[in-house]
Enzyme design. Structure first.
Site, mmCIF file in Angstrom:
data_model
loop_
_atom_site.group_PDB
_atom_site.id
_atom_site.type_symbol
_atom_site.label_atom_id
_atom_site.label_comp_id
_atom_site.label_asym_id
_atom_site.label_seq_id
_atom_site.Cartn_x
_atom_site.Cartn_y
_atom_site.Cartn_z
ATOM 1 N N ASP A 67 11.663 -7.626 -29.596
ATOM 2 C CA ASP A 67 12.906 -6.885 -29.411
ATOM 3 C C ASP A 67 13.878 -7.724 -28.601
ATOM 4 O OD1 ASP A 67 14.989 -5.134 -28.965
ATOM 5 O OD2 ASP A 67 13.821 -3.692 -27.821
ATOM 6 N N CYS A 91 17.667 1.424 -31.274
ATOM 7 C CA CYS A 91 18.890 1.756 -30.549
ATOM 8 C C CYS A 91 18.665 1.551 -29.061
ATOM 9 C CB CYS A 91 19.317 3.198 -30.826
ATOM 10 S SG CYS A 91 18.149 4.458 -30.233
ATOM 11 N N LYS A 93 6.543 4.284 -23.804
ATOM 12 C CA LYS A 93 6.924 3.203 -22.900
ATOM 13 C C LYS A 93 5.753 2.900 -21.961
ATOM 14 C CE LYS A 93 11.300 2.637 -24.099
ATOM 15 N NZ LYS A 93 11.881 1.340 -24.544
ATOM 16 N N LYS A 112 18.844 -4.293 -33.359
ATOM 17 C CA LYS A 112 19.747 -3.368 -32.671
ATOM 18 C C LYS A 112 21.169 -3.903 -32.760
ATOM 19 C CE LYS A 112 16.298 -1.779 -29.304
ATOM 20 N NZ LYS A 112 15.896 -1.780 -27.875
ATOM 21 N N ASP A 115 13.656 3.669 -34.974
ATOM 22 C CA ASP A 115 13.663 4.105 -33.577
ATOM 23 C C ASP A 115 15.091 4.513 -33.211
ATOM 24 O OD1 ASP A 115 12.789 4.546 -30.957
ATOM 25 O OD2 ASP A 115 13.200 2.487 -30.352
ATOM 26 N N ARG A 158 13.997 0.408 -16.048
ATOM 27 C CA ARG A 158 14.850 1.300 -15.264
ATOM 28 C C ARG A 158 14.492 2.751 -15.511
ATOM 29 N NH1 ARG A 158 19.837 2.844 -18.514
ATOM 30 N NH2 ARG A 158 19.251 2.420 -20.656
ATOM 31 N N ASP A 186 5.897 0.211 -26.204
ATOM 32 C CA ASP A 186 6.968 -0.725 -25.873
ATOM 33 C C ASP A 186 6.838 -1.109 -24.411
ATOM 34 O OD1 ASP A 186 9.244 -2.205 -25.571
ATOM 35 O OD2 ASP A 186 10.648 -0.589 -26.050
ATOM 36 N N GLU A 201 5.471 -3.538 -28.810
ATOM 37 C CA GLU A 201 6.823 -4.095 -28.802
ATOM 38 C C GLU A 201 7.096 -4.867 -27.510
ATOM 39 O OE1 GLU A 201 11.442 -2.438 -29.248
ATOM 40 O OE2 GLU A 201 9.726 -1.144 -29.714
#
Length: 371
Positions: free
Chosen positions: A247, A299, A167, A271, A329, A25, A194, A222
């Protein structure tokens, strides 16, 4: 003995300093849904519920309903100084709703630390009042995005960050972007990527291998594949030299057992919004380390409230190593134009500074702006 005597819900919408772009997103603001648990002696503990239909499957409305209904009912009247018992009551009260449970659970641990008169990180047996964090950089979608990526990477290195997480898997040229970032920041800076589930297993192997061959030197990659594709995750882990971190595939110890059985990942991102709070997060970390799986505390898109609890957890997990040895992170607060609360954590370069006042040090929510 003080007892839990009510739960209040506060909502603050906070603009981001810049758009946050991932494979999942693009966000321009954060809805900080803050939970305040009160006790009969007038103390308050604070927690936060990150909401995202596409990540946790929860919304402001669903969290409000869960917190105002079964979760509040489960803990009302319980002792203020026994968060493990209250946390277990929360787990029995609802199925799922991990963000909602996180908010109440973290508030309960904050409250218990205040009853004892110690900072939350010390209540969790942490030693250091600071933990290190990386800085997350948005995914590249086009040529102008690459220029922005390089500019922000250099800005954050100049500001004292020693680890950057980029990202990827959002449709841009990830190989070129990461090669150029490495050239710009040098090899003294740790680079992480990630993919947020954005690649197929074969894509992941091809791209990560290309990054290895190019000498980019990633610290880890990740969540390269879909969270339910544990076989695909294991496929990637067995075929690349770069460590692979799970994750979205790991929320609780139940998920980790499958990761360990399949040897599907080298590391796990813990998380609170996935574990449902502190109690399960500590147990998950212990299980991971017992099985030689590395741990990092991460987070969601959270404010200083959620980060206060996560940083206290990170301090507890860093015990014996100190903030110089691990970089978590926990940069969520740095993306916000302001904090929704008074007190709590602060940032200094790449360090999250934990207050020495009782609990998380949060004293209240900031007033809403008048219309």
């Amino acid at each position: 003995m003080s007892r839990i005597d009510g739960v209040k819900i506060h909502l603050r919408q906070i603009a981001l300093r810049r758009p946050f772009v991932t494979a999942v997103r693009t966000a321009h603001s954060v809805n900080a849904l803050i939970i305040e648990v009160c006790d009969t002696d007038g103390r308050s503990g604070w927690g936060e519920a990150p909401t995202s239909w596409r990540v946790t499957g929860e919304s402001i409305e669903s969290v409000t309903a869960a917190v105002g209904g079964p979760l509040s009912e489960a803990i009302n009247g319980l002792a203020s100084d026994d968060p493990e018992a209250s946390s277990a009551a929360l787990e029995r009260a609802v199925i799922g709703n991990s963000s909602a449970r996180m908010a109440v659970d973290c508030a309960l641990y904050d409250l218990a630390a205040r009853v004892e008169g110690v900072p939350l990180y010390r209540y969790l047996r942490g030693n250091a009042n600071a933990v290190r964090t990386d800085m997350t950089l948005s995914a590249v979608l086009s040529e102008p995005d690459l220029d922005e990526l390089l500019r922000t990477a250099l800005e954050h290195v100049a500001a004292g960050f020693h680890a950057l997480k980029v990202k990827v898997a959002a449709g841009g040229d990830d190989l070129r972007a990461l090669v150029e970032v490495r050239q710009a920041v040098g090899h003294a800076i740790a680079l992480r990527v990630d993919a947020n589930q954005g690649w197929s297993p074969d894509q992941a192997v091809r791209i990560v291998t290309a990054l290895e061959d190019a000498g980019v030197g990633l610290e880890f990659v990740e969540q390269p594949v879909r969270r339910e594709d544990i076989d695909g995750l294991a496929y990637v882990t067995s075929r690349v030299r770069t460590p692979v971190m799970a994750d979205e595939s790991v929320w609780t110890r139940r998920d980790l057992r499958e990761i360990v059985r399949s040897r599907a990942a080298d590391m796990v991102n813990i998380k609170l919004a996935k574990t449902g709070g502190v109690r399960e997060a500590l147990a998950l970390a212990n299980m991971a380390r017992a099985n030689d799986v590395g741990v990092m505390v991460g987070c969601m898109s959270e404010s200083h409230v959620g980060i206060s609890a996560a940083a206290a957890l990170a301090s507890a997990l860093d015990q014996g190593t100190g903030p110089e040895s691990n970089s978590h992170d926990l940069d969520g607060g740095l993306w916000l134009t302001q904090s929704p609360v008074e007190g709590g954590i602060d940032y200094s370069g790449d360090r999250v500074i934990l207050p020495e006042t009782p609990g998380t040090g949060i004293v209240g929510v900031v007033p809403t702006a008048p219309h």
